[in-house]
Design an enzyme around this catalytic site. Structure first.
Site, PDB file in Angstrom:
ATOM      1  N   GLY A  55       0.848  -1.180   0.000  1.00  0.00           N
ATOM      2  CA  GLY A  55       0.000   0.000   0.000  1.00  0.00           C
ATOM      3  C   GLY A  55       0.882   1.228   0.000  1.00  0.00           C
ATOM      4  O   GLY A  55       2.067   1.153   0.351  1.00  0.00           O
ATOM      5  N   GLN A  60       3.088   9.834   1.158  1.00  0.00           N
ATOM      6  CA  GLN A  60       4.352   9.126   0.935  1.00  0.00           C
ATOM      7  C   GLN A  60       4.956   9.454  -0.429  1.00  0.00           C
ATOM      8  O   GLN A  60       6.136   9.193  -0.654  1.00  0.00           O
ATOM      9  CB  GLN A  60       4.160   7.622   1.053  1.00  0.00           C
ATOM     10  CG  GLN A  60       3.926   7.158   2.477  1.00  0.00           C
ATOM     11  CD  GLN A  60       3.816   5.663   2.540  1.00  0.00           C
ATOM     12  OE1 GLN A  60       2.768   5.098   2.274  1.00  0.00           O
ATOM     13  NE2 GLN A  60       4.925   5.017   2.860  1.00  0.00           N
ATOM     14  N   CYS A 103       7.490  -0.373   6.375  1.00  0.00           N
ATOM     15  CA  CYS A 103       6.931   0.802   5.713  1.00  0.00           C
ATOM     16  C   CYS A 103       7.908   1.269   4.642  1.00  0.00           C
ATOM     17  O   CYS A 103       9.123   1.299   4.873  1.00  0.00           O
ATOM     18  CB  CYS A 103       6.709   1.914   6.736  1.00  0.00           C
ATOM     19  SG  CYS A 103       6.043   3.440   6.051  1.00  0.00           S
ATOM     20  N   LEU A 104       7.371   1.640   3.487  1.00  0.00           N
ATOM     21  CA  LEU A 104       8.219   2.126   2.399  1.00  0.00           C
ATOM     22  C   LEU A 104       8.965   3.400   2.783  1.00  0.00           C
ATOM     23  O   LEU A 104      10.019   3.693   2.229  1.00  0.00           O
ATOM     24  CB  LEU A 104       7.376   2.362   1.139  1.00  0.00           C
ATOM     25  CG  LEU A 104       6.709   1.121   0.552  1.00  0.00           C
ATOM     26  CD1 LEU A 104       5.824   1.512  -0.633  1.00  0.00           C
ATOM     27  CD2 LEU A 104       7.731   0.083   0.151  1.00  0.00           C
ATOM     28  N   HIS A 145      -2.669   0.854   8.655  1.00  0.00           N
ATOM     29  CA  HIS A 145      -1.374   1.491   8.399  1.00  0.00           C
ATOM     30  C   HIS A 145      -1.542   2.704   7.482  1.00  0.00           C
ATOM     31  O   HIS A 145      -1.038   3.794   7.776  1.00  0.00           O
ATOM     32  CB  HIS A 145      -0.447   0.435   7.767  1.00  0.00           C
ATOM     33  CG  HIS A 145       0.924   0.914   7.440  1.00  0.00           C
ATOM     34  ND1 HIS A 145       2.046   0.448   8.091  1.00  0.00           N
ATOM     35  CD2 HIS A 145       1.383   1.792   6.508  1.00  0.00           C
ATOM     36  CE1 HIS A 145       3.121   1.026   7.582  1.00  0.00           C
ATOM     37  NE2 HIS A 145       2.751   1.837   6.611  1.00  0.00           N
ATOM     38  N   HIS A 149      -1.083   6.918   8.051  1.00  0.00           N
ATOM     39  CA  HIS A 149      -0.256   7.849   7.268  1.00  0.00           C
ATOM     40  C   HIS A 149      -1.011   9.141   6.978  1.00  0.00           C
ATOM     41  O   HIS A 149      -0.457  10.233   7.085  1.00  0.00           O
ATOM     42  CB  HIS A 149       0.152   7.228   5.932  1.00  0.00           C
ATOM     43  CG  HIS A 149       1.412   6.439   5.976  1.00  0.00           C
ATOM     44  ND1 HIS A 149       2.618   6.964   6.388  1.00  0.00           N
ATOM     45  CD2 HIS A 149       1.664   5.151   5.639  1.00  0.00           C
ATOM     46  CE1 HIS A 149       3.555   6.038   6.317  1.00  0.00           C
ATOM     47  NE2 HIS A 149       3.005   4.922   5.869  1.00  0.00           N
TER      48      HIS A 149
END
Length: 177
Positions: A55, A60, A103-104, A145, A149
């Site tokens: 995701g 992000q 997490c990216l 999650h 964000h």
């Protein structure tokens, strides 16, 4: 099926990393449902697939809009692919599952993170039509999650005790020259 088979026409955008203020800023509601929003959704899917994520939230990739995309499986192995504009986490319930999460925006780090086993998100699609997404297991984790964000949170914010201390130590170690 490979996630790559569902890649849309779009352009990968750089993933913002922890320390970028956009990750700590609550996102604004989408008010205009137009071609630029659809382009953002496509760009976010391409970005997520290139980063091998489950995701990605709009902040992000540097956008301050309330929107996320996802492609992940639930606890029964069913694949869920989609996006939610102006998501609201209307339910996060069931038992707490403590599992490894990453997490990216914090590449290379994973920590045992408590999340509810079931989650429901309501919002709209890129055309403004209402959507309701319900998930269990890993998909419920993903929904929680990504909604976090959009509120300016990262997953380490839900950690406590030893797990939080370990996460903060690992982040400090990464930031040292």
């Amino acid at each position: 099926m490979s996630k790559r088979t569902t890649t849309r026409n779009g352009t990968a955008r750089p993933i913002r990393l922890l320390g970028d203020p956009v990750l700590r800023t609550a996102c604004d509601p989408v008010r205009t449902f137009d071609a630029s929003l659809e382009k953002l959704v496509d760009d976010m899917f391409v970005t997520m697939y290139e980063a091998d994520g489950a995701g990605v939230a709009a902040n992000q990739v540097g956008s301050g809009l309330r929107l996320f995309v996802y492609d992940c499986e639930d606890d029964r192995g069913r694949r869920h692919v989609g996006h939610v504009v102006n998501p609201v986490l209307v339910a996060a319930d069931g038992g707490l599952l403590v599992e490894s999460e990453g997490c990216l925006s914090l590449p290379g780090l994973r920590f045992d993170t408590p999340r509810h086993a079931h989650a429901v998100v309501e919002g709209a699609d890129a055309k403004g039509r209402p959507v309701r997404v319900e998930g269990t297991g890993y998909f419920a984790r993903c929904l929680q999650h990504e909604c976090g964000h959009l509120d300016g949170e990262v997953y380490i914010d839900v950690l406590s005790g030893d797990a939080r201390r370990e996460a903060m130590r690992a982040i400090r170690d990464l930031q040292r020259p």
